[in-house]
Design an enzyme around this catalytic site. Structure first.
Site, PDB file in Angstrom:
ATOM      1  N   GLU A  39      91.254 -20.413-102.081  1.00  0.00           N
ATOM      2  CA  GLU A  39      90.155 -20.542-101.387  1.00  0.00           C
ATOM      3  C   GLU A  39      90.145 -21.256 -99.652  1.00  0.00           C
ATOM      4  O   GLU A  39      89.460 -21.762 -99.430  1.00  0.00           O
ATOM      5  CB  GLU A  39      89.041 -19.715-101.422  1.00  0.00           C
ATOM      6  CG  GLU A  39      89.068 -18.425-101.583  1.00  0.00           C
ATOM      7  CD  GLU A  39      87.849 -16.864-101.902  1.00  0.00           C
ATOM      8  OE1 GLU A  39      86.406 -17.483-102.372  1.00  0.00           O
ATOM      9  OE2 GLU A  39      88.169 -16.073-102.105  1.00  0.00           O
ATOM     10  N   GLU A  83      91.093 -13.154-109.749  1.00  0.00           N
ATOM     11  CA  GLU A  83      89.954 -13.144-110.287  1.00  0.00           C
ATOM     12  C   GLU A  83      90.134 -10.980-109.807  1.00  0.00           C
ATOM     13  O   GLU A  83      90.897 -10.481-109.475  1.00  0.00           O
ATOM     14  CB  GLU A  83      89.481 -13.494-109.143  1.00  0.00           C
ATOM     15  CG  GLU A  83      88.909 -14.524-108.878  1.00  0.00           C
ATOM     16  CD  GLU A  83      88.031 -15.883-107.688  1.00  0.00           C
ATOM     17  OE1 GLU A  83      87.257 -14.894-107.374  1.00  0.00           O
ATOM     18  OE2 GLU A  83      87.898 -16.388-107.759  1.00  0.00           O
TER      19      GLU A  83
HETATM   20  C1  GAL Z   1      86.076 -15.217-104.623  1.00  0.00           C
HETATM   21  C2  GAL Z   1      86.264 -16.608-104.655  1.00  0.00           C
HETATM   22  C3  GAL Z   1      84.546 -16.926-106.232  1.00  0.00           C
HETATM   23  C4  GAL Z   1      83.608 -16.171-106.231  1.00  0.00           C
HETATM   24  C5  GAL Z   1      83.723 -14.569-105.743  1.00  0.00           C
HETATM   25  C6  GAL Z   1      82.775 -14.000-105.614  1.00  0.00           C
HETATM   26  O1  GAL Z   1      86.557 -15.157-103.702  1.00  0.00           O
HETATM   27  O2  GAL Z   1      87.088 -17.186-104.853  1.00  0.00           O
HETATM   28  O3  GAL Z   1      84.468 -18.158-106.355  1.00  0.00           O
HETATM   29  O4  GAL Z   1      83.205 -16.861-104.469  1.00  0.00           O
HETATM   30  O5  GAL Z   1      84.990 -14.662-104.765  1.00  0.00           O
HETATM   31  O6  GAL Z   1      81.643 -14.875-106.590  1.00  0.00           O
END
Ligand code: GAL
Length: 988
Positions: A421, A500
């Site tokens: 990010e 993620e």
């Molecule tokens: C993503 C980010 C993570 C964490 C997650 C939400 O956007 O890469 O570090 O913030 O969201 O918990």
């Protein structure tokens, strides 16, 4: 006095910094400088440089351990941790940081060992310091470094002296580098990894890289040895393979064919001990032979497609923060293995270097991520984002070089990730180009490269099920996020990963199985990494000494992001959540498909390992009681293959449910689980239909008349139509309940699917709609109470203040023999505009000196389940205490729902649930608190003392979803307002 100039400078460091190299096990002498250091904390960075003075009297300073974060030492004496996700806890004023900048001065002395090799250079290594530090040895400045989670060595040969030396380090919490370290985690300053003084013999090995490869059964090594001429000859030895190569000079170092060798995989992490010896130093490595390759849209290791069943792993511990503890890390990784996790993304920085040794040894596919995130610039439209600003280019390249060089020898690392990010820009592209030039054996990942300009895999986070499906589908015309059609087409030519997904905050996530089904169907999809492995709670105490796990805001931070840091599959105290059990089930490497002709097809879904390590147990149960069991004879099943096996004839009981359970268990112990550990399991309903039940059905009641006063029906006593006693114990109810204490996903509202396909209303959480419509504050008006011989009937209108929406609830109690049947009909008025959290009834069981201890049930269990997270639930007979029925999520919320209950015993009350008209069985929740009480508490210790146990019988519950940061509950698992029936029979 102004803060020093280096706090306004984008340079990654200065002084006697040594070029990065592998973190190697070496026999060269080393001196650990961990231990107690003198420590002084100042609130500002505008300080004189007295920390460096040899003659300074630091006897009045405190002592602080190294490694440690100062904010986690001294019980608040050195400030407190700060948690932010995207926000910067200082003004967005790059590259500057405020003068209010906690600054820790560290000092210690050490004795230089007298026996270090003559002529050796001496290097001082810091494995991790947050965030900028300046180092002096014996009063002379050595250098400055940044890169909190990156190793840095300084050459101190010219300043180190025989005998006693004084080492001084000044650490600033905030620095220009903080703009590059805006990861979603606690800000934890200090020297938090090892400090070591290392001898570098002149005829030693500056660096060694043993690149391995494997194809068609044979392995090879492409060695790279960095050393002075005096170091040669250099010998590589691998005793287990009979390899011995001696190179007389640098030009002789070349590829070695090792011949037939077992490859390294995450499933079978075969390692070979190797040594590389120069005339002055021997280093030891553990080699794994494997080849990583992208072929078309496939990501392959050793020629086979990899499916990541991964976790995003932060370094987080409730007491130590990011300080590494090897036994704990090993156990944490073993836990991952036990839950069928096969991959780790080291979000969002390199972990302690030993973690990669453990990953090599236990077996994980690792995406190793650089320490980089500039997310806080997004809010400002990415203006000034370092990722695209030439002033930061050196810092970016410095970070990726230090990342790759340190860990390049690990077979577990199959991909490099540039960071997280950080928008996009030329500096990221430059990092990628550097990696491509340096390591041709591993692809480059970075999720923020949406258009695929400079990375090798297509990566996204939190894409919805429909969108993920579009990505996996050939010929889909749907545009990809932020891509032109041409860019989208290019992205579709690459392997796809979800770096993620499945945000595991609080109770959840739902829909793991839906993502898995897509990965099965579309080979371009290579699985993903759940966000995230652990909660980051920090063990804290209230004023009266009650321990609890703190999250954002608990330390009085000026800006913070609350409990968004509690989003793990494992609670802060290492307890696996039900979500992790669900993951283990969905990710199981073996699957079973039962057929109606008495067989089961067993599928091996592994990357390459056969099933030889597994035993296949079976058992048949009648109403949850084992009637027969055994072991199936299953031949070895190769990866990617299936075998159909005949099942033994099962004993069937005419009046009981007959279920078959098959389990794949470890036939022998492994380093991460004992023999018998269940790797995969499945159940099949073998009940003859219909069951030859002899239970009488409730008679049709006639002759109703208005009822008043006290009335007895069997063992139940009613007053004014309300139950007051049952089976000799005080019980009140049933009372309609639509509310559940909102989960973090119920509270999630910010997320909306850019493709518009998740059905979420952007910005409005389900929980706020529930509150707006008064679901948490329903009031009741009794419309009728009637009795007839052996029966009682009530009619109630339920609604909320200032609402025209309502429900009609009819309860019908009927004596059926010596049992008492309750039927509840719930009928909503038209116009309910929102999904419901639940539809159920509550019974209150006051303690009356005899609190309810727990429940025994025959139904799904043993853990809680919800419509979209139910795959790991199994039918059986279970018992649990009231406390154990709830999960202590960091922020109290809905928990404890057991689905499809058949029989339930609570405090001497036995009930049997009967299916509704559509064959659906209710669930139950047994808890010491009402949803309203739970919803009002920010931490478990804030729940009020309780003198009542509450039993909820739920006709249905809403799904979980993962809308805390992801898609809403899928429509199929959403609880739409509709008429529902609950039927139970008391008395067993
Ligand atoms: C993503 C980010 C993570 C964490 C997650 C939400 O956007 O890469 O570090 O913030 O969201 O918990």
């Amino acid at each position: 006095m102004l803060a020093p100039a280096y706090l306004h400078d984008t340079a990654p460091g200065s002084g006697a910094r040594v070029a990065p190299r592998s973190w190697l096990q070496s026999d060269a002498p080393a001196l650990s400088l961990n231990g107690a250091w003198r420590f002084r904390l100042s609130p500002t960075a505008a300080l004189p440089d007295d920390v460096a003075e040899v003659g300074l009297d630091d006897s009045g300073w405190d002592e602080l351990p190294v490694p440690a974060h100062w904010v986690l030492q001294g019980d608040g004496a050195y400030g407190r941790p700060i948690y932010t996700n995207v926000q910067f806890p200082f003004p967005l004023d790059p590259p500057h940081v405020p003068d209010e900048n906690p600054t820790g001065d560290y000092r210690r002395t050490f004795e230089l060992p007298g026996d270090w090799p003559a002529g050796a250079r001496v290097v001082l290594r810091f494995d991790g310091v947050e965030s900028l530090y300046r180092v002096w040895l014996n009063g002379t400045e050595v250098g400055i470094a940044t890169g909190s989670r990156l190793a840095q060595e300084f050459d101190v040969t010219d300043v180190v002296q025989p005998g006693t030396n004084l080492l001084a380090v000044r650490v600033h919490q905030w620095s220009p580098a903080s703009y590059l370290e805006d990861q979603d985690q606690w800000w934890l300053p200090g020297i938090f990894r090892d400090v070591t003084l290392v001898a570098r013999p002149s005829d030693g090995l500056r660096d060694v890289w043993l690149r391995t490869g494997w194809a068609d059964g044979a392995g090879w090594i492409e060695p790279e040895v960095t050393a002075d001429d005096s170091a040669f000859p250099v010998a590589l030895r691998i005793p287990s393979l009979g390899v011995e190569a001696v190179w007389a000079g640098r030009s002789e170092v070349g590829r070695i064919e090792v011949g037939p060798v077992e490859p390294w995989t995450a499933e079978n992490p075969r390692l070979h001990d190797a040594t590389v010896a120069s005339t002055g130093e021997t280093v030891s490595l553990r080699l794994g032979f494997r080849s990583v390759e992208i072929r078309g849209d496939r990501f392959l290791v050793n020629g086979e497609r990899v499916v990541f069943h991964g976790m995003n792993r932060h370094e987080a511990h409730p007491v130590r923060g990011r300080v590494f503890d090897e036994p704990h890390a090993r156990e944490d990784l073993a836990r991952m293995k036990r839950f069928n996790v096969n991959a780790i993304r080291t979000s969002h920085y390199p972990p302690h270097p030993r973690l990669l040794d453990l990953a090599d040894e236990l077996g994980f596919w690792v995406i190793l991520e650089c320490d980089l995130e500039t997310h806080g610039f997004e809010k400002n439209g990415w203006i000034g984002n370092p990722s695209d600003d030439p002033a930061w280019r050196d810092a970016y390249l410095d970070r990726i070089e230090r990342t790759v060089e340190r860990d390049k020898n690990h077979p577990s690392i199959v991909m490099w990730s540039l960071g997280n990010e950080s928008g996009t820009g030329a500096n990221l592209a430059a990092m990628s180009a550097w990696v491509h030039a340096r390591d041709t054996g591993r692809p480059v990942h970075y999720e923020g490269d949406y258009t695929g300009d400079y990375t090798d895999v297509y990566s996204r986070m939190y894409s919805t099920v429909p969108e993920t499906e579009q990505i996996g589908t050939d010929g889909s015309t749907a545009p990809l996020l932020r891509c032109t059609p041409a860019q989208g087409a290019r992205q579709r030519t690459k392997p796809f990963i979800l770096c993620e997904y499945a945000h595991a905050m609080g109770n959840g996530p739902g829909a793991l199985d839906q993502y898995e089904a897509l990965v099965d169907a579309h080979p371009r999809l290579h699985g993903g990494f759940v966000w995230e492995w652990r909660d980051h709670g920090i063990l804290t105490r209230t004023a009266d000494g009650t321990p609890y796990y703190a999250y954002g805001g608990d330390f009085g931070e000026v800006v913070h992001d609350g409990n968004f840091v509690m989003d793990g599959m494992v609670l802060s105290d290492d307890t696996p959540t039900p979500g992790l059990y669900e993951f283990a089930e969905v990710a199981a490497p073996v699957r079973f498909a039962f057929d109606r002709t008495g067989g089961v097809t067993i599928e091996n879904r592994r990357h390459s390992a056969p099933t030889d390590d597994l035993r296949f147990d079976w058992r048949a149960e009648h109403d949850g009681r084992v009637a027969a069991s055994g072991v199936l004879a299953v031949p070895s099943i190769a990866a990617g293959s299936s075998v159909r096996v005949e099942l033994p004839g099962l004993p069937v009981a005419p009046d009981a449910e007959t279920w078959l359970t098959v389990e794949a268990v470890l036939a022998t112990a492994t380093p991460w689980a004992p023999e018998g550990h269940v790797v995969a399991s499945a159940q099949d309903d073998r009940t003859p239909r219909p069951l030859s039940s002899t239970a009488p059905t409730a008679p049709r009641v006639t002759g109703w008349r208005d009822a008043e006063g006290t009335l007895a029906l069997g063992s139940a006593v009613f007053e004014g139509g309300r139950l007051i006693e049952l089976a000799g114990r005080a019980v009140s109810g049933p009372r309609l309940e639509l509310f559940r204490a909102p989960t973090d996903n119920d509270e999630g509202g910010a997320y909306s699917d850019p493709a518009g396909s998740d059905g979420a209303v952007p910005g409005v959480s389900s929980a706020s709609l529930w509150r707006a419509h008064g679901l948490d504050r329903l009031v009741h008006r009794q419309v009728a109470v009637q009795e007839a011989p052996g029966a009682l009937r009530t009619l109630t209108r339920v609604s909320a203040a200032d609402s025209a929406l309502s429900l009609t609830v009819e309860t019908l109690w009927t004596l059926v023999g010596d049992r008492l049947e309750l039927r509840v009909e719930v009928e909503p008025s038209a116009g309910w505009p929102t999904v419901w959290p639940r539809v159920g009834v509550r019974f209150d069981l006051p303690d009356d000196g005899e609190p309810i201890t727990g429940a025994e049930w025959f139904g799904l269990g043993p853990r809680e389940s919800y419509p979209d997270s139910i795959r790991s639930a199994r039918l059986g007979r279970y018992a649990a205490t009231v406390d154990d029925l709830s999960v202590p999520y960091a922020r109290p919320q809905e928990t404890g729902h057991r689905s499809a209950v058949r029989e339930l015993t609570v405090g001497g009350l036995a009930l049997r649930a009967l299916p509704d008209g559509r064959g659906r069985l209710p669930g139950f929740v047994l808890t010491r608190h009402t949803p309203q009480q739970i919803a009002a508490a920010a931490h478990p210790h804030e729940l009020p003392a309780s003198e009542t146990t509450y039993l909820f019988l739920d006709a249905a519950q809403h799904g979980l979803g993962s809308r805390a940061c992801g898609p809403d509950v899928w429509p199929e698992f959403s609880l739409r307002p509709e008429a529902r029936t609950l039927r139970v029979r008391f008395g067993g």
